[in-house]
Design an enzyme around this catalytic site. Sequence first.
Site, PDB file in Angstrom:
ATOM      1  N   LYS A  35       0.714  -0.979  -0.054  1.00 17.94           N
ATOM      2  CA  LYS A  35       0.016  -0.080   0.190  1.00 17.94           C
ATOM      3  C   LYS A  35       0.739   1.000   0.139  1.00 17.94           C
ATOM      4  CE  LYS A  35      -0.515  -0.270   4.875  1.00 17.94           C
ATOM      5  NZ  LYS A  35      -1.325   0.409   6.072  1.00 17.94           N
ATOM      6  N   TYR A 254      16.488  31.373   6.144  1.00 14.56           N
ATOM      7  CA  TYR A 254      15.246  32.083   6.674  1.00 14.56           C
ATOM      8  C   TYR A 254      15.164  32.210   8.293  1.00 14.56           C
ATOM      9  CZ  TYR A 254      13.149  31.348   2.272  1.00 14.56           C
ATOM     10  OH  TYR A 254      12.732  31.518   1.015  1.00 14.56           O
TER      11      TYR A 254
HETATM   12  C1  LIG Z   1      -3.872  -4.730   8.443  1.00 15.02           C
HETATM   13  C2  LIG Z   1      -2.611  -4.537   8.318  1.00 15.02           C
HETATM   14  N1  LIG Z   1      -1.731  -5.608   8.361  1.00 15.02           N
HETATM   15  C3  LIG Z   1      -0.180  -5.512   8.218  1.00 15.02           C
HETATM   16  C4  LIG Z   1       0.535  -4.311   7.942  1.00 15.02           C
HETATM   17  C5  LIG Z   1       1.813  -4.309   8.112  1.00 15.02           C
HETATM   18  O1  LIG Z   1       2.429  -3.561   9.159  1.00 15.02           O
HETATM   19  P1  LIG Z   1       3.963  -3.340   9.489  1.00 15.02           P
HETATM   20  O2  LIG Z   1       4.401  -2.246   8.187  1.00 15.02           O
HETATM   21  O3  LIG Z   1       4.232  -2.616  10.682  1.00 15.02           O
HETATM   22  O4  LIG Z   1       4.628  -4.709   9.059  1.00 15.02           O
HETATM   23  C6  LIG Z   1      -0.376  -3.196   8.033  1.00 15.02           C
HETATM   24  C7  LIG Z   1       0.048  -1.951   8.056  1.00 15.02           C
HETATM   25  O5  LIG Z   1      -0.322  -0.933   8.512  1.00 15.02           O
HETATM   26  C8  LIG Z   1      -1.925  -3.302   8.194  1.00 15.02           C
HETATM   27  O6  LIG Z   1      -2.673  -2.233   8.318  1.00 15.02           O
END
Ligand SMILES: Cc1ncc(COP(=O)(O)O)c(C=O)c1O
Length: 358
Positions: A35, A254
């Site tokens: 994602k 700045y």
């Molecule tokens: C439902 C779910 N599973 C797994 C993960 C993976 O988490 P991480 O990046 O801490 O391994 C996420 C990330 O937010 C998540 O939302």
Amino acid sequence: MTRPTFAHINLDALRHNFNRVRQFAPDQKIMVMLKADAYGHGALQASAALSEADAIAVAFIDEALALREAGITKPITLLQGVFDQQEIELACEHQLDLVILHAEQAKMLEAAQCSKPLRIWLKFDSGMHRLGFSADEYVSWFQHLSAHQNVAEVRLMTHFSCADDPDNPVTAEQEALFDDITGVLEAPRSLANSAAIMGWPSTLRDWVRPGIMLYGVSPFADWREDHRDLRAVMTLKSVIISTRALKAGEAVGYGGSWVAEQDCRIGVVSIGYADGYPRCLPSGTPVLVKGQRVPLIGRVTMDMITVDLSGMDDITVGDEVVLWGEGLAVEEIAERAGTIAYELLTNISKRVPRLYNK
Ligand SMILES: Cc1ncc(COP(=O)(O)O)c(C=O)c1O
């Protein structure tokens, strides 16, 4: 010519980290978290590099459709499920797996005109208290949806709120509640994110869901001790674009917030907050110039930062600067910014080209 500011993405390091997941979870299926454009690294390139993964997860349908359009045929799960019924029908068309988070989504699924039944992950709220079905409704929804024509298979999942803290008892409590409520159900299970994969072995069930560890970042607060042979995937680089001598008492940038205490030499680097290098980073934040740690000085601006090059007379325009990555942990920079590495990596702007090794 283009501005020499790049996020170098080391796909060998990504594959190495995937193999580390394999070592921690040798008997599990692996769903890789791609994602937010693979946490800023490029979801297409990451999915091609992680061809051994069993499945991919993204947050919502647009992220999944971009992967399907690029020819990715692996199972893809939508972690937030769908926002309306039309998306369910699109998900059927593109064979996307849904996380079902609450009764409204479950009802939408039942009412949808599905061309093919969908695989779903039924989320249990074991203690995060954000999304998921509660203990008193989970089993009945499992039974209900398992029997529905729009559903090909129901899998069980939950998410941990505190797994990044090895001393926090909440993770074991969440696990115990999940086991208690789901014990009677026959279905594949998934509990573990990166921190649980590395720190809570009893939570490894049929599937694991690694995110941040794939990108070479420790999920633990004490990352200095707990890095466990992960390799940085993103190295954010730029160059020195100007140097100058300053006299004691002269202020930089700045607000003139940094004032030279003695005669010194400074360098200007072509990266700023519009690239995703946080404006809140204070003077003293480490930056690597030709491999040596030097302090950031003065304010981070939209396109530039300044660094103290005192005692480094050999540094000239064009010399390499590393903001984080190989040789300088992104966790350290995140700490200085008062945030977590997840935010820094996902905030690198589109105007910073990603450069991939093969
Ligand atoms: C439902 C779910 N599973 C797994 C993960 C993976 O988490 P991480 O990046 O801490 O391994 C996420 C990330 O937010 C998540 O939302």
